[in-house]
Design a protein around this motif. Sequence first.
Motif, PDB file in Angstrom:
ATOM      1  N   ALA A 356      46.156  -6.512 -16.192  1.00  0.00           N
ATOM      2  CA  ALA A 356      47.425  -7.225 -16.025  1.00  0.00           C
ATOM      3  C   ALA A 356      48.552  -6.609 -16.851  1.00  0.00           C
ATOM      4  O   ALA A 356      49.700  -6.538 -16.392  1.00  0.00           O
ATOM      5  N   GLY A 357      48.246  -6.145 -18.070  1.00  0.00           N
ATOM      6  CA  GLY A 357      49.287  -5.713 -18.995  1.00  0.00           C
ATOM      7  C   GLY A 357      50.231  -4.652 -18.464  1.00  0.00           C
ATOM      8  O   GLY A 357      51.453  -4.836 -18.465  1.00  0.00           O
ATOM      9  N   PRO A 358      49.735  -3.491 -17.998  1.00  0.00           N
ATOM     10  CA  PRO A 358      50.657  -2.457 -17.506  1.00  0.00           C
ATOM     11  C   PRO A 358      51.495  -2.919 -16.325  1.00  0.00           C
ATOM     12  O   PRO A 358      52.659  -2.515 -16.188  1.00  0.00           O
ATOM     13  N   ASN A 359      50.941  -3.746 -15.461  1.00  0.00           N
ATOM     14  CA  ASN A 359      51.703  -4.227 -14.318  1.00  0.00           C
ATOM     15  C   ASN A 359      52.795  -5.199 -14.748  1.00  0.00           C
ATOM     16  O   ASN A 359      53.920  -5.154 -14.218  1.00  0.00           O
ATOM     17  N   GLU A 360      52.501  -6.049 -15.701  1.00  0.00           N
ATOM     18  CA  GLU A 360      53.529  -6.948 -16.215  1.00  0.00           C
ATOM     19  C   GLU A 360      54.651  -6.166 -16.890  1.00  0.00           C
ATOM     20  O   GLU A 360      55.839  -6.460 -16.707  1.00  0.00           O
ATOM     21  N   ASN A 361      54.265  -5.164 -17.693  1.00  0.00           N
ATOM     22  CA  ASN A 361      55.290  -4.394 -18.388  1.00  0.00           C
ATOM     23  C   ASN A 361      56.090  -3.514 -17.445  1.00  0.00           C
ATOM     24  O   ASN A 361      57.265  -3.217 -17.696  1.00  0.00           O
ATOM     25  N   ASP A 362      55.473  -3.063 -16.350  1.00  0.00           N
ATOM     26  CA  ASP A 362      56.222  -2.344 -15.328  1.00  0.00           C
ATOM     27  C   ASP A 362      57.373  -3.198 -14.820  1.00  0.00           C
ATOM     28  O   ASP A 362      58.517  -2.738 -14.685  1.00  0.00           O
ATOM     29  N   LEU A 363      57.099  -4.467 -14.568  1.00  0.00           N
ATOM     30  CA  LEU A 363      58.132  -5.371 -14.085  1.00  0.00           C
ATOM     31  C   LEU A 363      59.136  -5.721 -15.187  1.00  0.00           C
ATOM     32  O   LEU A 363      60.334  -5.876 -14.927  1.00  0.00           O
ATOM     33  N   LEU A 364      58.649  -5.831 -16.413  1.00  0.00           N
ATOM     34  CA  LEU A 364      59.551  -6.083 -17.536  1.00  0.00           C
ATOM     35  C   LEU A 364      60.590  -4.975 -17.653  1.00  0.00           C
ATOM     36  O   LEU A 364      61.782  -5.237 -17.848  1.00  0.00           O
ATOM     37  N   HIS A 365      60.153  -3.717 -17.525  1.00  0.00           N
ATOM     38  CA  HIS A 365      61.081  -2.601 -17.679  1.00  0.00           C
ATOM     39  C   HIS A 365      62.047  -2.488 -16.510  1.00  0.00           C
ATOM     40  O   HIS A 365      63.104  -1.884 -16.651  1.00  0.00           O
ATOM     41  N   ARG A 366      61.694  -3.051 -15.358  1.00  0.00           N
ATOM     42  CA  ARG A 366      62.649  -3.077 -14.253  1.00  0.00           C
ATOM     43  C   ARG A 366      63.796  -4.039 -14.529  1.00  0.00           C
ATOM     44  O   ARG A 366      64.894  -3.879 -14.004  1.00  0.00           O
ATOM     45  N   ALA A 367      63.515  -5.049 -15.326  1.00  0.00           N
ATOM     46  CA  ALA A 367      64.508  -6.091 -15.590  1.00  0.00           C
ATOM     47  C   ALA A 367      65.296  -5.845 -16.870  1.00  0.00           C
ATOM     48  O   ALA A 367      66.142  -6.666 -17.234  1.00  0.00           O
ATOM     49  N   THR A 368      65.021  -4.745 -17.582  1.00  0.00           N
ATOM     50  CA  THR A 368      65.743  -4.452 -18.822  1.00  0.00           C
ATOM     51  C   THR A 368      66.292  -3.038 -18.752  1.00  0.00           C
ATOM     52  O   THR A 368      65.891  -2.233 -17.909  1.00  0.00           O
ATOM     53  N   ASP A 369      67.207  -2.729 -19.646  1.00  0.00           N
ATOM     54  CA  ASP A 369      67.708  -1.363 -19.751  1.00  0.00           C
ATOM     55  C   ASP A 369      67.498  -0.852 -21.163  1.00  0.00           C
ATOM     56  O   ASP A 369      66.963  -1.542 -22.033  1.00  0.00           O
TER      57      ASP A 369
END
Length: 453
Positions: A356-369
């Motif tokens: 779960a972790g890498p997939n969650e962080n993938d989405l986190l980085h899409r929502a941040t700059d």
Amino acid sequence: MRQPLDPASARRRFTTVTFLLWLPVGLYLPAQVLLLTERGMSLPVIAGLYAVYSVTVCVLELPTGGLSDVVGRRPVLATGGLLTCCALVLLVLGTSLGPLSAAMVLLGAGRALSSGPAEAWYVDTVRAHPDGGGDVRTGLARAGTACAVALAAGTLAGGALPLLLGLGSDAGARLARATGGLVLPLSVPGLVGALVCAGYVVSVLAALPEPPRPPVGPRAVLRSVPATVADGLRLGAREPVVRRVLLTATAAGTALATIELLAPGRAARFTGAPESGAVLFAALACVGFLATAAGSHGAPLVARLAGGSGRAALAGLAVSGAGLLLLGVTAAWSGAAPAALAGCGYALVYAGLGAAGPNENDLLHRATDSAVRATALSLQSLALQLAGALAGLVAGALPPGPLPWLAGAAALLAGAALWSGRPDSPGPRQPAPACGKPAPAEKNPAPAAGETA
């Protein structure tokens, strides 16, 4: 300005640095409580020392994330490595409460400084490359695997080194005599960890290039860091994806604290003695790290099979929750068969969190700059740690048996439910920062479907 690293090179360097960051942790953890006991510290005093570490991390987590967003990733990572190196030397050589408390403060500061900047560097580097394509999930998965492998290898080596020094030779006794009792066999894993930390600092300085940033004076840093932290907090409150990531981190912290508190006693009850129970728990911890590595390595495949990062996060957390349910159901049983089922549940918890972790962080980085990326990662880490601290108190207060395990499973399944019915969206794509200047924060980043710690 020189061409940014290509994504494959950035991935390799990020993975290497992550491995070197976590290897010292695996090395010193197995022997540290025993070493402090050997120095004459009581268990309440040792618990107090670890509380000093935890408080330091929590207090500094957000400010150090903001510092990384303001002054750059590399100097913050190198400083964190130097503090950790000094802390480990002081921790394994200290014989009184003062130096040991100072060591825990330094160790907590080093942990806070190292939480997030390397991942932020990797995402910034990939996004800055013309051919980067914005895909960071594979690199996050490889780094998660490297972290788990480093912890597993370090745990095995950290447990074996004092034993080897004490078996079949008087090397350990000679070492203690030569240093006036300052260096014991139990001190050696921590000293080796300090050497690895020194290598980590060199690796960070040599392998993580950054675009030059405008010089920032101390007064400007003092103004900019609180503003960056405030931007990160507003982002967490405003953006659904970031909010879900933080809530999922809370669920994961609850589950991990429950396991770490209850599993050692359960292992001792199964074997019938604390000593053999400690050996069994060490083996279980190693299995957990390897399961995390396997889950993290397979995270991109899980995303492809599930149809996106959000659904992959849901699947991973659901598997993890099912594993904790299995631990809870078998808590009231005795015998080899329930123990085997519990072992399977233990592995499922860590494998699911790893996927779960890498997939969650993938989405986190899409929502941040880039302007708030390390701050967002620090928020995620802080949510996990605070939830873990509270969950440990709750689990300890609940009656023994299935109930504490089932409460942790409920938290994980609730975290999984956050991702139900939320397909991935592309999320914002930021251009590479010019001349090291952070890109301005997005006014309305598109929501994505994923989050966790």
